[in-house]
Design an enzyme around this catalytic site. Structure first.
Site, short mmCIF file in Angstrom:
data_model
loop_
_atom_site.label_atom_id
_atom_site.label_comp_id
_atom_site.label_asym_id
_atom_site.label_seq_id
_atom_site.Cartn_x
_atom_site.Cartn_y
_atom_site.Cartn_z
N PRO A 2 -51.56 49.87 -43.05
CA PRO A 2 -52.35 51.31 -43.58
C PRO A 2 -50.98 51.86 -44.26
O PRO A 2 -50.25 51.82 -44.63
CB PRO A 2 -51.93 52.61 -42.73
N GLU A 3 -52.10 52.26 -45.90
CA GLU A 3 -52.06 52.24 -46.96
C GLU A 3 -51.72 53.94 -47.06
O GLU A 3 -52.22 54.57 -46.51
CB GLU A 3 -52.12 51.86 -48.10
N LYS A 61 -46.16 55.73 -46.54
CA LYS A 61 -47.05 55.43 -46.27
C LYS A 61 -46.01 55.80 -44.14
O LYS A 61 -46.76 55.06 -43.23
CB LYS A 61 -46.99 53.55 -45.89
N ARG A 279 -48.80 37.27 -52.33
CA ARG A 279 -49.01 38.35 -52.01
C ARG A 279 -50.88 38.50 -52.71
O ARG A 279 -50.57 38.19 -54.41
CB ARG A 279 -49.20 40.08 -51.66
#
Length: 300
Positions: A2-3, A61, A279
DNA sequence: CATATGTCCTGAGAGC
DNA sequence: TGCTCTCAGGACATAT
């Protein structure tokens, strides 16, 4: 996982627990390696038993559940954690349950048959990288709030250029640094830079004021819209809201996880994937050229 | 084998 | 020397 948009959706989804008091706190028994809970659950129960929930908040977050005795439960979902009230995806990855009861009078007007006077706040986490901490108000400030950059929903072009400007780091990598700005993660960093028309490999100290303006504007547009769509449920289906529903912003993604597909804006470039800071980054090499000024904030 | 939405810790190097 | 900041890399645990 989750952002900011997903965590904001979780917070809104559990808002109805405000005013309820804690009846019990327990770890769900399973064979998986237990997640990090500090202090141990028994101690958390001692501190929170019968305490009323003042409100639910968000810090970057993380989900905050604030109690009347000045303690805050800080829930950090990391990659796959979910904060829920109903229908967790399975019991295998259920990590913590907090039983709640409405205070006297709060349940008035609600039919007893609906069982609304009792609620269960759950933390579910497949990978188990998430953490839960109980912090006193002053510790919350010193250990957490102080280390985070401004919330992404409030950051301006001026703040961007002041905080990011002198750095050699690539802008995509910098956007993920929670001490610089809080709330942006890998998906939304890619989407923000696409909308702003900025090459994700640009060094922060070479980004112009006009570009910071576009990045700031894009940050607001992307995150606000993603909140309206209740976040992104990716193809693995892990992210769910507080009652196990899916988000729908994944259908709005313009670059994330679209390697090789034609750019929806220029229709010339194909979305490219590269690796920055271990990433994946996705971008359109035509719309996000380093010196390109073709980009427009007009999305469609 | 490679991939995965996040964060923390360690160690190296730079600059003061 | 020592302090601080920055950055790269790896670890964490589970699943597809």
């Amino acid at each position: 996982m989750p952002e900011l948009p997903e965590v904001e959706t979780m917070c809104r989804g559990i808002k109805s627990i405000e005013g309820y008091r804690v009846i019990n706190v327990q770890m769900t028994k399973c064979d998986l390696k237990p997640i990090s809970i500090v202090p141990p659950v028994g101690e958390i129960l001692d501190i929170l038993k019968n305490q009323r929930i003042l409100d639910v908040g968000r810090l970057g977050k993380r989900v905050l559940v604030n109690f009347e005795n000045d303690y805050s439960l800080v829930i950090e979902p990391r990659m796959t954690g979910l904060v829920m009230l109903e229908n967790p995806p399975n019991t295998k990855h259920l990590r913590l349950e907090i039983a709640l009861k409405a205070v006297e009078g709060q349940e008035r007007g609600i039919p007893e048959t609906l069982g609304e006077s009792e609620k269960k706040l759950m933390f579910w986490d497949r990978r188990g990288l998430g953490t839960i901490r109980l912090l006193a108000g002053s510790d919350l400030k010193s250990q957490l709030a102080q280390r985070l950059g401004p919330d992404a929903l409030t950051i301006t072009a001026k703040m961007y250029s002041e905080r990011f400007g002198g750095r050699k780091k690539e802008i995509k990598v910098a956007l993920l640094d929670q001490t610089l700005v809080a709330g942006i993660g890998n998906i939304y960093a890619a989407e923000i830079l696409f909308l702003a028309g900025v090459d994700p490999r640009s060094a922060c100290d070479r980004i112009t004021l006009a570009q910071w303006e576009r990045i700031a504007q894009a940050t607001q547009t992307i995150l606000q819209t993603a909140i309206e769509y209740e976040g992104s449920t990716l193809s693995d289906g892990t992210y769910r809201n507080a009652i196990n529903g899916e988000g729908s912003y994944q259908h709005c993604h313009r670059v994330y996880d679209r390697e090789g597909m034609a750019c929806t804006r220029c229709e010339l470039g194909r979305i490219q994937r590269l690796v920055q800071g271990q990433r994946s980054t996705f971008f359109c090499p035509v719309c996000q050229r380093k010196r390109g000024r073709h980009a427009s904030l007009k999305a469609e």
